[in-house]
Scaffold this active site. Structure first.
Site, PDB file in Angstrom:
ATOM      1  N   VAL A 162      25.456  45.855  16.586  1.00 39.90           N
ATOM      2  CA  VAL A 162      26.214  46.962  15.895  1.00 39.90           C
ATOM      3  C   VAL A 162      25.364  47.340  14.932  1.00 39.90           C
ATOM      4  O   VAL A 162      25.148  46.541  13.958  1.00 39.90           O
ATOM      5  CB  VAL A 162      27.801  46.400  15.453  1.00 39.90           C
ATOM      6  N   SER A 163      25.316  48.396  14.722  1.00 39.29           N
ATOM      7  CA  SER A 163      24.415  49.327  13.566  1.00 39.29           C
ATOM      8  C   SER A 163      23.190  48.595  13.347  1.00 39.29           C
ATOM      9  O   SER A 163      22.212  48.590  14.191  1.00 39.29           O
ATOM     10  CB  SER A 163      25.251  49.147  12.312  1.00 39.29           C
TER      11      SER A 163
END
Length: 325
Positions: free
Chosen positions: A128-129
């Site tokens: 994520v990210s």
């Protein structure tokens, strides 16, 4: 004054929030410490509870910048069919400050050691990210261990198309993890998601990173790009992006989808950077469909302060734990 029959019925339907986390979290993670060289990493494993027919592949989870492992509980609550493994970066959550600068290859190496020590030899990987960088690095560096790869709101690294300057300027400082009022005021401008429940879901189990830990994590990606090796990633890949993401514009998802050898791209309309929280059920359904998992109930779970959070405030800075509201 005695309660009426109607009020008793209302309480039975909606008894209100439980007083402690264990009232609604039958699957709290096992939290322990892993030693990787001279660095200690706080590690968590959620055990899968609704495996169905046969055991599903464990999931290795790489979190976003400054995010402690408890934030993954919101994801684990609704994605319960497999073991989930994650860990705090140095200086984040309950991991001690970094003893040396590190790069994505070291994060991937640390993840492999943690997996092997806990008898995992094959995993699906989700990043994520910021965690999308180490996720891509792991999928290339240890390709034989990876079955599927999921990349959420992420990029190819320093070769990314940058987001809005106003949002990126707030990413330089860990203030959003320290000051809840600052987070609430700037939530939509920063992430692109509507404020409200999203703020509480994100912040209730938030542990501020140390300044050193945050800066080292930020600098770990300096100059790094997955483009030199991305075509050699063998894993089937799902790229998910938020249409209104202010930090990682959708075009980065198109770049990833084009560069990866075997991938598909999903764009969540109206979603910002934190769609794993704000559009959790929809995102989990996409991932389950990609994995080919059978449908299982996804009941809504109200987030609550986890018992491990207070113990994670081990950094030497003038920040006291934020109470749950």
């Amino acid at each position: 004054m005695p309660k009426s029959a109607s009020s008793k019925k209302a309480e039975a339907i909606n008894p209100g929030p439980p007083s402690v986390a264990t009232d609604y979290h039958p699957n709290l993670p096992r939290i322990f410490y892993s030693k990787v060289g001279n660095q200690t990493l706080r590690t968590a494993i959620w055990k899968g509870t609704d495996k169905g027919r046969g055991k599903r592949t464990p999931l290795l989870f790489f979190n976003g910048i400054g995010a402690n492992l408890e934030i993954a509980q919101a994801f684990a609550d609704t994605f319960t069919g497999r073991d989930i493994i994650t860990f705090d970066m140095p200086g984040v959550g309950g991991s001690p400050d970094p003893s040396f600068p590190y790069r994505p290859w070291w994060v991937a190496k640390a993840a492999k050691q943690i997996l092997i020590e806990n008898r995992y030899t094959k995993v699906d990987v989700l990043g994520v990210s910021w965690g999308g960088g180490p996720a891509q690095q792991f999928a290339w560096q240890y390709k034989r261990m990876v079955r599927n790869l999921v990349l959420c709101a992420t990029t190819t690294g320093s070769t990314m198309v940058p987001g809005k300057p106003k949002a990126l300027s707030k990413m330089i400082s860990p203030k959003r993890y320290i000051d809840r009022d600052f987070l609430a005021k700037n939530f939509e401008a920063l992430y692109g998601d509507a404020a409200g429940e999203g703020v509480r879901d994100f912040s209730i189990n938030m542990v501020p990173p140390s300044v050193k830990g945050y800066l080292f994590q930020l600098s770990a990606m300096a100059g790094w790009s997955s483009l030199p090796f991305i075509r050699r990633i063998r894993a089937r890949t799902l790229v998910i992006m938020g249409e209104k993401d202010h930090i990682v514009p959708v075009v980065n998802g198109h770049i990833l989808n084009y560069a990866l050898k075997d991938s598909r791209l999903k764009i969540i309309e109206g979603a910002g950077h934190l769609f794993l929280l704000t559009r959790r059920d929809e995102t989990v359904e996409m991932i389950r469909d990609f994995f080919g998992e059978p449908e299982v109930p996804c009941p809504h779970v109200n987030p609550m302060l986890l018992p491990s959070v207070a113990a994670a405030f081990n950094h030497k800075h003038d920040v006291s734990p934020v109470p749950a509201t």
